[in-house]
Design a protein around this motif. Structure first.
Motif, PDB file in Angstrom:
ATOM      1  N   TYR A 116       0.813  -1.216   0.000  1.00  0.00           N
ATOM      2  CA  TYR A 116       0.000   0.000   0.000  1.00  0.00           C
ATOM      3  C   TYR A 116       0.849   1.269   0.000  1.00  0.00           C
ATOM      4  CZ  TYR A 116      -3.870  -3.134   0.702  1.00  0.00           C
ATOM      5  OH  TYR A 116      -4.785  -4.134   0.519  1.00  0.00           O
ATOM      6  N   GLU A 117       1.996   1.233   0.647  1.00  0.00           N
ATOM      7  CA  GLU A 117       2.872   2.399   0.684  1.00  0.00           C
ATOM      8  C   GLU A 117       3.894   2.295  -0.457  1.00  0.00           C
ATOM      9  OE1 GLU A 117       5.361   4.956   4.086  1.00  0.00           O
ATOM     10  OE2 GLU A 117       4.475   3.023   4.613  1.00  0.00           O
ATOM     11  N   GLU A 118       3.376   1.982  -1.636  1.00  0.00           N
ATOM     12  CA  GLU A 118       4.251   1.758  -2.784  1.00  0.00           C
ATOM     13  C   GLU A 118       4.956   3.059  -3.169  1.00  0.00           C
ATOM     14  OE1 GLU A 118       1.767   0.244  -5.828  1.00  0.00           O
ATOM     15  OE2 GLU A 118       0.446   1.992  -5.895  1.00  0.00           O
ATOM     16  N   GLY A 119       6.144   2.905  -3.700  1.00  0.00           N
ATOM     17  CA  GLY A 119       6.932   4.068  -4.078  1.00  0.00           C
ATOM     18  C   GLY A 119       7.816   4.585  -2.973  1.00  0.00           C
ATOM     19  N   THR A 120       7.732   3.977  -1.782  1.00  0.00           N
ATOM     20  CA  THR A 120       8.563   4.391  -0.652  1.00  0.00           C
ATOM     21  C   THR A 120       9.742   3.440  -0.513  1.00  0.00           C
ATOM     22  OG1 THR A 120       6.625   5.275   0.506  1.00  0.00           O
ATOM     23  CG2 THR A 120       8.603   4.870   1.828  1.00  0.00           C
ATOM     24  N   THR A 121      10.927   3.989  -0.429  1.00  0.00           N
ATOM     25  CA  THR A 121      12.146   3.191  -0.304  1.00  0.00           C
ATOM     26  C   THR A 121      12.399   2.855   1.161  1.00  0.00           C
ATOM     27  OG1 THR A 121      13.078   4.284  -2.242  1.00  0.00           O
ATOM     28  CG2 THR A 121      14.630   3.173  -0.782  1.00  0.00           C
ATOM     29  N   CYS A 122      12.904   1.663   1.415  1.00  0.00           N
ATOM     30  CA  CYS A 122      13.186   1.212   2.775  1.00  0.00           C
ATOM     31  C   CYS A 122      14.441   1.895   3.312  1.00  0.00           C
ATOM     32  CB  CYS A 122      13.411  -0.301   2.812  1.00  0.00           C
ATOM     33  SG  CYS A 122      12.040  -1.276   2.175  1.00  0.00           S
ATOM     34  N   GLY A 123      14.377   2.353   4.549  1.00  0.00           N
ATOM     35  CA  GLY A 123      15.575   2.825   5.229  1.00  0.00           C
ATOM     36  C   GLY A 123      16.416   1.649   5.675  1.00  0.00           C
ATOM     37  N   GLY A 124      17.675   1.927   6.038  1.00  0.00           N
ATOM     38  CA  GLY A 124      18.579   0.832   6.386  1.00  0.00           C
ATOM     39  C   GLY A 124      19.351   1.010   7.669  1.00  0.00           C
ATOM     40  N   SER A 125      19.021   2.037   8.476  1.00  0.00           N
ATOM     41  CA  SER A 125      19.806   2.302   9.689  1.00  0.00           C
ATOM     42  C   SER A 125      18.892   2.518  10.881  1.00  0.00           C
ATOM     43  CB  SER A 125      20.692   3.534   9.504  1.00  0.00           C
ATOM     44  OG  SER A 125      21.612   3.355   8.447  1.00  0.00           O
ATOM     45  N   PHE A 126      19.263   1.925  12.012  1.00  0.00           N
ATOM     46  CA  PHE A 126      18.555   2.169  13.265  1.00  0.00           C
ATOM     47  C   PHE A 126      19.029   3.485  13.866  1.00  0.00           C
ATOM     48  CE2 PHE A 126      18.384  -2.401  12.686  1.00  0.00           C
ATOM     49  CZ  PHE A 126      17.061  -2.684  12.987  1.00  0.00           C
ATOM     50  N   PHE A 127      18.213   4.049  14.759  1.00  0.00           N
ATOM     51  CA  PHE A 127      18.566   5.335  15.355  1.00  0.00           C
ATOM     52  C   PHE A 127      18.155   5.362  16.825  1.00  0.00           C
ATOM     53  CE2 PHE A 127      17.376  10.023  15.852  1.00  0.00           C
ATOM     54  CZ  PHE A 127      18.664  10.380  16.221  1.00  0.00           C
ATOM     55  N   VAL A 128      19.131   5.564  17.690  1.00  0.00           N
ATOM     56  CA  VAL A 128      18.891   5.825  19.104  1.00  0.00           C
ATOM     57  C   VAL A 128      19.589   7.126  19.459  1.00  0.00           C
ATOM     58  CG1 VAL A 128      18.634   3.394  19.719  1.00  0.00           C
ATOM     59  CG2 VAL A 128      20.887   4.482  19.891  1.00  0.00           C
ATOM     60  N   PHE A 129      19.109   7.776  20.510  1.00  0.00           N
ATOM     61  CA  PHE A 129      19.737   9.021  20.954  1.00  0.00           C
ATOM     62  C   PHE A 129      19.596   9.139  22.466  1.00  0.00           C
ATOM     63  CE2 PHE A 129      15.317   9.979  20.160  1.00  0.00           C
ATOM     64  CZ  PHE A 129      14.947  10.891  21.142  1.00  0.00           C
ATOM     65  N   ASP A 130      20.464   9.917  23.050  1.00  0.00           N
ATOM     66  CA  ASP A 130      20.471  10.097  24.501  1.00  0.00           C
ATOM     67  C   ASP A 130      19.914  11.461  24.876  1.00  0.00           C
ATOM     68  OD1 ASP A 130      21.661   7.607  25.022  1.00  0.00           O
ATOM     69  OD2 ASP A 130      23.669   8.424  24.690  1.00  0.00           O
ATOM     70  N   TYR A 271       9.303 -22.533   1.639  1.00  0.00           N
ATOM     71  CA  TYR A 271       7.975 -22.136   2.082  1.00  0.00           C
ATOM     72  C   TYR A 271       7.735 -20.641   1.860  1.00  0.00           C
ATOM     73  CZ  TYR A 271       4.052 -20.700   4.840  1.00  0.00           C
ATOM     74  OH  TYR A 271       2.862 -20.129   5.211  1.00  0.00           O
ATOM     75  N   LEU A 272       8.678 -19.792   2.284  1.00  0.00           N
ATOM     76  CA  LEU A 272       8.470 -18.352   2.123  1.00  0.00           C
ATOM     77  C   LEU A 272       8.310 -17.980   0.656  1.00  0.00           C
ATOM     78  CD1 LEU A 272      10.945 -16.855   4.775  1.00  0.00           C
ATOM     79  CD2 LEU A 272       8.454 -17.066   4.921  1.00  0.00           C
ATOM     80  N   GLN A 273       9.063 -18.636  -0.214  1.00  0.00           N
ATOM     81  CA  GLN A 273       8.942 -18.339  -1.645  1.00  0.00           C
ATOM     82  C   GLN A 273       7.591 -18.782  -2.195  1.00  0.00           C
ATOM     83  OE1 GLN A 273      11.122 -16.371  -3.151  1.00  0.00           O
ATOM     84  NE2 GLN A 273      12.087 -16.327  -1.125  1.00  0.00           N
ATOM     85  N   SER A 274       6.973 -19.774  -1.540  1.00  0.00           N
ATOM     86  CA  SER A 274       5.688 -20.275  -2.031  1.00  0.00           C
ATOM     87  C   SER A 274       4.545 -19.302  -1.764  1.00  0.00           C
ATOM     88  CB  SER A 274       5.355 -21.618  -1.359  1.00  0.00           C
ATOM     89  OG  SER A 274       4.940 -21.431  -0.007  1.00  0.00           O
ATOM     90  N   LEU A 275       4.803 -18.258  -0.960  1.00  0.00           N
ATOM     91  CA  LEU A 275       3.725 -17.341  -0.593  1.00  0.00           C
ATOM     92  C   LEU A 275       3.344 -16.390  -1.718  1.00  0.00           C
ATOM     93  CD1 LEU A 275       4.843 -16.475   3.052  1.00  0.00           C
ATOM     94  CD2 LEU A 275       3.175 -18.180   2.297  1.00  0.00           C
ATOM     95  N   GLY A 276       4.150 -16.321  -2.763  1.00  0.00           N
ATOM     96  CA  GLY A 276       3.803 -15.476  -3.896  1.00  0.00           C
ATOM     97  C   GLY A 276       4.310 -14.053  -3.733  1.00  0.00           C
ATOM     98  N   PRO A 277       3.986 -13.187  -4.682  1.00  0.00           N
ATOM     99  CA  PRO A 277       4.518 -11.827  -4.669  1.00  0.00           C
ATOM    100  C   PRO A 277       3.868 -10.963  -3.590  1.00  0.00           C
ATOM    101  CG  PRO A 277       2.966 -12.085  -6.468  1.00  0.00           C
ATOM    102  CD  PRO A 277       3.154 -13.449  -5.873  1.00  0.00           C
ATOM    103  N   LEU A 278       4.594  -9.924  -3.187  1.00  0.00           N
ATOM    104  CA  LEU A 278       4.059  -8.932  -2.254  1.00  0.00           C
ATOM    105  C   LEU A 278       3.247  -7.942  -3.078  1.00  0.00           C
ATOM    106  CD1 LEU A 278       3.905  -7.656   0.555  1.00  0.00           C
ATOM    107  CD2 LEU A 278       6.098  -6.546   0.101  1.00  0.00           C
ATOM    108  N   ALA A 279       1.926  -8.148  -3.127  1.00  0.00           N
ATOM    109  CA  ALA A 279       1.059  -7.351  -3.991  1.00  0.00           C
ATOM    110  C   ALA A 279      -0.298  -7.192  -3.323  1.00  0.00           C
ATOM    111  CB  ALA A 279       0.898  -8.033  -5.347  1.00  0.00           C
ATOM    112  N   LYS A 280      -1.032  -6.180  -3.739  1.00  0.00           N
ATOM    113  CA  LYS A 280      -2.383  -5.994  -3.225  1.00  0.00           C
ATOM    114  C   LYS A 280      -3.260  -7.173  -3.639  1.00  0.00           C
ATOM    115  CE  LYS A 280      -2.362  -0.931  -3.268  1.00  0.00           C
ATOM    116  NZ  LYS A 280      -3.013   0.292  -3.811  1.00  0.00           N
ATOM    117  N   MET A 281      -4.220  -7.511  -2.775  1.00  0.00           N
ATOM    118  CA  MET A 281      -5.119  -8.599  -3.099  1.00  0.00           C
ATOM    119  C   MET A 281      -6.014  -8.197  -4.267  1.00  0.00           C
ATOM    120  SD  MET A 281      -7.905  -8.458   0.029  1.00  0.00           S
ATOM    121  CE  MET A 281      -8.943  -9.714  -0.718  1.00  0.00           C
TER     122      MET A 281
END
Length: 295
Positions: A116-130, A271-281
């Motif tokens: 549903y949030e198509e077009g959004t790129t995944c981030g790759g870094s965690f963030f903590v702060f003090d 098994y995970l590959q058998s679930l098919g593509p990540l797509a809207k129903m």
């Protein structure tokens, strides 16, 4: 006791208009009522909604507006998030701003709500702060919470409070409330999960303590809630166990279990590959129907 006051602002925001003037006004009123609050958390995409036409590079004008809010009230501000454009890609990004108005870091959502949030790129870094003389905070956004590894990594990095803006306007909000409590309990931390209302969500924000208990659950209308938490409760829970019982972070640290799903290629199981593509129903259900029936 290590007290710290966090305000959760569950606001009625539009998915199309510029909500920043409204957010400014509501924050002014909130701080007038509760000047002892030290940090505020807005909901995911509260500034402009999930509108790629309003995408901004960071730093940018919306972030500067949040910086002015923080400096004006001398508080920490967690911006919720906005659509960031970086190198031609869109990210769902929140900023953390200190009481002087300085941006101390940004976090890009690791798990966009695909498909549903198509077009959004995944981030790759965690963030903590003090927060000086208080403790360590971590951030995640909305669907990130559904993947327990994200909160576990933040806790392993020392986060005692997880700040979690969300935009949920769907019927799975009741499930998210359970996930928020479970994340708080299994990681022995505070969980501050702030949703919007109107276009910005269906409300029901939740603040949880390190025993998984509900400190406050919001309703479905606008609410602006101040909550003083005690970070010493996290440290005590992690020292002696949740309610004097389980010590999940220590058990995780000391475990010799190697989870094969996390090994290189481990997610590429048959098994995970058998679930098919990540797509809207698609329309209609195929459950229980063979090919002949469908034809």
């Amino acid at each position: 006791m290590i007290p710290f006051a966090i305000g959760g602002l569950q606001l009625n925001t539009s998915g199309l208009r510029d909500n920043l003037p409204y957010m400014n006004a509501k924050l002014d009123y909130f701080m007038y009522l509760f000047p002892w609050v030290q940090m505020v958390v807005f909901s995911e995409l509260a500034a402009y909604g999930p509108n790629p036409a309003k995408a901004e590079p960071l730093p940018g004008p919306a972030e500067r507006n949040f910086q002015e809010m923080a400096a004006k009230h001398k508080i920490w501000v967690v911006t919720g998030s906005l659509v960031e454009i970086l190198n031609g890609q869109h990210y769902n990004t929140l900023s953390v701003i200190d009481p002087t108005g300085k941006v101390i870091g940004r976090y890009r959502k690791m798990f966009p709500f695909l498909p549903y949030e198509e077009g959004t790129t995944c981030g790759g870094s965690f963030f903590v702060f003090d927060v000086p003389d208080v403790g360590r905070f971590g951030v995640s956004i909305c669907y990130d919470m559904w993947f327990p590894e994200t909160t576990r990594v933040l806790a392993s990095m020392g986060a005692e409070v997880i700040l979690h803006p969300t935009l949920t306007n769907t019927i799975d909000r009741d499930v998210e409330l359970c996930i928020a409590r479970a994340n708080a309990a299994t990681n022995q931390c505070f969980m501050i999960d702030i949703n919007g209302v109107g276009d910005g969500g269906n409300g029901k924000s939740i603040m949880c303590g390190p025993n998984g208990e509900v400190l406050h659950q919001f309703g479905s209308n606008e609410e602006m809630v101040p909550m003083e938490i005690d970070l010493e409760r996290v440290r005590r829970s992690r020292e002696v166990g949740m309610r004097g019982l389980g010590q999940p972070l220590k058990s995780f640290r000391d475990s010799e279990v190697i989870f094969p799903v996390y090994a290189p290629g481990g997610k590429n199981t048959e098994y995970l590959q058998s679930l098919g593509p990540l797509a809207k129903m698609s329309r209609g259900s195929r459950a229980g129907l063979d090919e002949a029936t469908q034809a």
